[in-house]
Design a protein around this motif. Structure first.
Motif, short mmCIF file in Angstrom:
data_model
loop_
_atom_site.label_atom_id
_atom_site.label_comp_id
_atom_site.label_asym_id
_atom_site.label_seq_id
_atom_site.Cartn_x
_atom_site.Cartn_y
_atom_site.Cartn_z
N ALA A 225 56.14 -34.83 -38.91
CA ALA A 225 55.40 -33.65 -39.37
C ALA A 225 54.23 -34.05 -40.27
CB ALA A 225 56.33 -32.69 -40.10
N ILE A 226 54.46 -34.96 -41.21
CA ILE A 226 53.38 -35.34 -42.13
C ILE A 226 52.36 -36.22 -41.44
CG2 ILE A 226 54.83 -35.09 -44.18
CD1 ILE A 226 55.11 -38.11 -44.26
N ILE A 227 52.78 -36.99 -40.45
CA ILE A 227 51.82 -37.81 -39.70
C ILE A 227 50.94 -36.92 -38.83
CG2 ILE A 227 51.54 -39.63 -38.00
CD1 ILE A 227 52.54 -40.57 -40.72
N ILE A 228 51.56 -35.93 -38.18
CA ILE A 228 50.80 -35.01 -37.33
C ILE A 228 49.82 -34.19 -38.15
CG2 ILE A 228 51.00 -32.94 -35.88
CD1 ILE A 228 53.66 -34.10 -34.86
N GLY A 229 50.29 -33.65 -39.28
CA GLY A 229 49.43 -32.81 -40.11
C GLY A 229 48.41 -33.57 -40.91
N VAL A 238 52.56 -28.07 -43.50
CA VAL A 238 53.18 -26.84 -43.00
C VAL A 238 52.99 -26.73 -41.49
CG1 VAL A 238 53.18 -24.33 -43.12
CG2 VAL A 238 52.86 -25.68 -45.20
N VAL A 239 51.77 -26.93 -41.04
CA VAL A 239 51.48 -26.84 -39.60
C VAL A 239 52.26 -27.91 -38.83
CG1 VAL A 239 49.69 -27.08 -37.83
CG2 VAL A 239 49.22 -25.82 -39.94
N GLY A 240 52.29 -29.13 -39.37
CA GLY A 240 53.02 -30.20 -38.72
C GLY A 240 54.50 -29.92 -38.63
N GLY A 241 55.09 -29.41 -39.71
CA GLY A 241 56.52 -29.08 -39.69
C GLY A 241 56.86 -28.00 -38.69
N LEU A 242 56.06 -26.94 -38.67
CA LEU A 242 56.30 -25.85 -37.72
C LEU A 242 56.11 -26.34 -36.28
CD1 LEU A 242 54.55 -22.87 -39.54
CD2 LEU A 242 56.98 -23.40 -39.46
N THR A 243 55.10 -27.17 -36.07
CA THR A 243 54.85 -27.70 -34.72
C THR A 243 56.01 -28.53 -34.24
OG1 THR A 243 52.46 -27.73 -35.14
CG2 THR A 243 53.28 -29.08 -33.33
N VAL A 244 56.51 -29.40 -35.10
CA VAL A 244 57.65 -30.25 -34.74
C VAL A 244 58.87 -29.40 -34.39
CG1 VAL A 244 59.35 -31.88 -35.67
CG2 VAL A 244 56.92 -32.30 -35.98
N GLY A 245 59.12 -28.37 -35.19
CA GLY A 245 60.28 -27.50 -34.93
C GLY A 245 60.16 -26.76 -33.62
N VAL A 246 58.97 -26.22 -33.33
CA VAL A 246 58.77 -25.47 -32.08
C VAL A 246 58.86 -26.39 -30.88
CG1 VAL A 246 57.08 -24.16 -30.75
CG2 VAL A 246 57.44 -23.63 -33.16
N VAL A 247 58.24 -27.56 -30.95
CA VAL A 247 58.28 -28.51 -29.82
C VAL A 247 59.72 -28.93 -29.54
CG1 VAL A 247 57.68 -30.86 -29.13
CG2 VAL A 247 55.94 -29.35 -30.09
N MET A 275 53.94 -37.10 -32.04
CA MET A 275 53.28 -37.85 -33.10
C MET A 275 52.43 -38.98 -32.53
SD MET A 275 55.05 -40.05 -36.19
CE MET A 275 55.71 -41.25 -35.00
N LEU A 276 52.98 -39.69 -31.55
CA LEU A 276 52.22 -40.79 -30.94
C LEU A 276 50.98 -40.27 -30.23
CD1 LEU A 276 55.15 -42.95 -29.48
CD2 LEU A 276 53.76 -43.42 -31.50
N LEU A 277 51.09 -39.14 -29.55
CA LEU A 277 49.94 -38.55 -28.87
C LEU A 277 48.85 -38.16 -29.87
CD1 LEU A 277 51.68 -36.31 -26.18
CD2 LEU A 277 50.50 -38.48 -25.82
N VAL A 278 49.26 -37.55 -30.98
CA VAL A 278 48.28 -37.16 -32.00
C VAL A 278 47.60 -38.38 -32.59
CG1 VAL A 278 48.00 -36.11 -34.29
CG2 VAL A 278 49.42 -34.98 -32.56
N LEU A 279 48.37 -39.44 -32.85
CA LEU A 279 47.79 -40.65 -33.43
C LEU A 279 46.78 -41.30 -32.50
CD1 LEU A 279 50.90 -42.30 -35.13
CD2 LEU A 279 48.96 -41.19 -36.24
N LEU A 280 46.99 -41.17 -31.19
CA LEU A 280 46.03 -41.73 -30.24
C LEU A 280 44.68 -41.03 -30.32
CD1 LEU A 280 48.29 -42.22 -27.07
CD2 LEU A 280 47.35 -44.01 -28.55
N VAL A 281 44.72 -39.73 -30.63
CA VAL A 281 43.49 -38.94 -30.69
C VAL A 281 42.91 -38.92 -32.09
CG1 VAL A 281 42.48 -36.66 -30.26
CG2 VAL A 281 44.32 -37.51 -28.80
N GLY A 285 45.70 -37.94 -38.50
CA GLY A 285 46.36 -36.64 -38.44
C GLY A 285 45.39 -35.50 -38.17
N LEU A 286 45.95 -34.34 -37.83
CA LEU A 286 45.11 -33.19 -37.48
C LEU A 286 44.25 -32.72 -38.65
CD1 LEU A 286 47.67 -31.09 -35.40
CD2 LEU A 286 45.85 -32.58 -34.54
N PHE A 287 44.79 -32.77 -39.86
CA PHE A 287 44.06 -32.27 -41.02
C PHE A 287 43.84 -33.36 -42.06
CE2 PHE A 287 46.42 -28.77 -39.14
CZ PHE A 287 45.44 -27.81 -39.01
N GLY A 288 44.12 -34.60 -41.71
CA GLY A 288 43.92 -35.71 -42.64
C GLY A 288 42.46 -36.08 -42.79
N LYS A 289 42.18 -36.85 -43.83
CA LYS A 289 40.81 -37.27 -44.10
C LYS A 289 40.57 -38.65 -43.50
CE LYS A 289 40.46 -34.76 -48.50
NZ LYS A 289 40.23 -34.89 -49.96
#
Length: 295
Positions: A225-229, A238-247, A275-281, A285-289
């Motif tokens: 969740a924290i890696i994705i977000g 928050v977005v990463g945690g919810l995404t992980v739960g829904v997936v 998480m691996l797919l997000v890291l490739l792109v 993370g989605l909202f990281g700097k």
């Protein structure tokens, strides 16, 4: 449609747990630049404490007391164990947090024993009708509570003096120190907040199922969740945690129908695949700097 809604609500409820844990990870990381691997132990300790308090006081009272106690415990750990490590390599401090996790879990397991302890929640596995579908009441409570806690945290960080100090430290510790901000106090408060959030997450994990010695494993789902977000984004947590739960929930519901070739229980590893797919792109993370290094 009912099956999809049930799966979605279940995923959002479970994702709320991951979000609370991820918020704790991010709060500590933003302040100290260290990933605290002690969160699973604090989560387990919070749930166990509620299981002992709930027969004597109301469930809500037990949760509040447990969150405060675990917050104080986390603050004490930061003061006594991690404060002397200031200035040491981040890797060393992270390893120490693993040691803290092991010690706290070993002590906590002694209070669990071999039986499953109940936290005394008023919902259990009861269901209610929501938008025409029967969903477990506890998931709705998880979603609502996480929404309130998240809103309060954002207000705290944006408008309170302490919250502004924590944001300043997260931005630049040396500049914040030069402006009179007590960096040490911010470190301690970040650990206290993370401990309280972990305790609340532990209670939600135990609702309907109880507390056993393997409860802490759930906290590992907060890492994707924290890696994705993004490690530095509270909203991303928050977005990463919810995404992980829904997936995880949707895979558990529909995988056998649409992708049986993935093997049984692929839903358990689906968050890590995401998480691996997000890291490739987006490696940050989605909202990281995105870090820019000047040569």
């Amino acid at each position: 449609m009912d099956e999809f809604l049930q799966s979605l609500i279940r995923g959002l409820g479970t994702g709320s747990i991951y979000s609370l844990l991820a918020l704790g990870f991010v709060i500590i990381y933003k302040s100290t630049q260290v990933i605290s691997f002690a969160q699973p132990a604090f989560m387990l300790a919070g749930a166990v404490l509620v299981s002992y308090l709930s027969p004597a006081v109301s469930f809500l009272g037990a949760v509040v007391v447990a969150a405060v106690v675990i917050a104080v415990l986390a603050l004490g750990v930061e003061r006594t164990v991690l404060r002397p490590m200031v200035g040491k390599p981040v890797f060393v401090v992270a390893i120490i947090t693993i040691g803290v996790d092991v010690v706290v879990r070993v002590v906590t397991n002694a209070f669990i024993g071999l039986d499953v302890r109940q936290v005394g929640d008023p919902w259990g596995l009861s269901t209610v009708s929501f938008l025409g579908a029967e969903v477990q009441e506890r998931y709705l409570v998880m979603i609502a509570t996480t929404a309130v806690v998240t809103a309060l945290l954002f207000v705290f960080f944006r408008y309170s003096r302490i919250g502004l100090a924590m944001r300043a430290v997260a931005y630049d510790q040396e500049v914040a120190l030069a402006q009179g901000v007590s960096v040490g106090s911010v470190f301690a408060l970040s650990w206290a907040l993370a401990g309280g959030l972990a305790a609340l997450a532990g209670v939600f994990v135990a609702t309907g199922a109880g507390v056993d010695q393997q409860l802490w494993i759930v906290a590992l789902k907060a890492l994707p969740a924290i890696i994705i977000g993004g490690l530095e984004s509270l909203g991303g947590a928050v977005v990463g945690g919810l995404t992980v739960g829904v997936v995880e929930s949707l895979f558990g519901t529909y995988q056998n129908d649409f992708a049986p070739w993935l093997g049984p229980n692929f839903g358990l590893v689906a968050p890590y695949a995401l998480m691996l797919l997000v890291l490739l792109v987006r490696p940050y993370g989605l909202f990281g700097k995105k870090e820019v290094e000047r040569l």
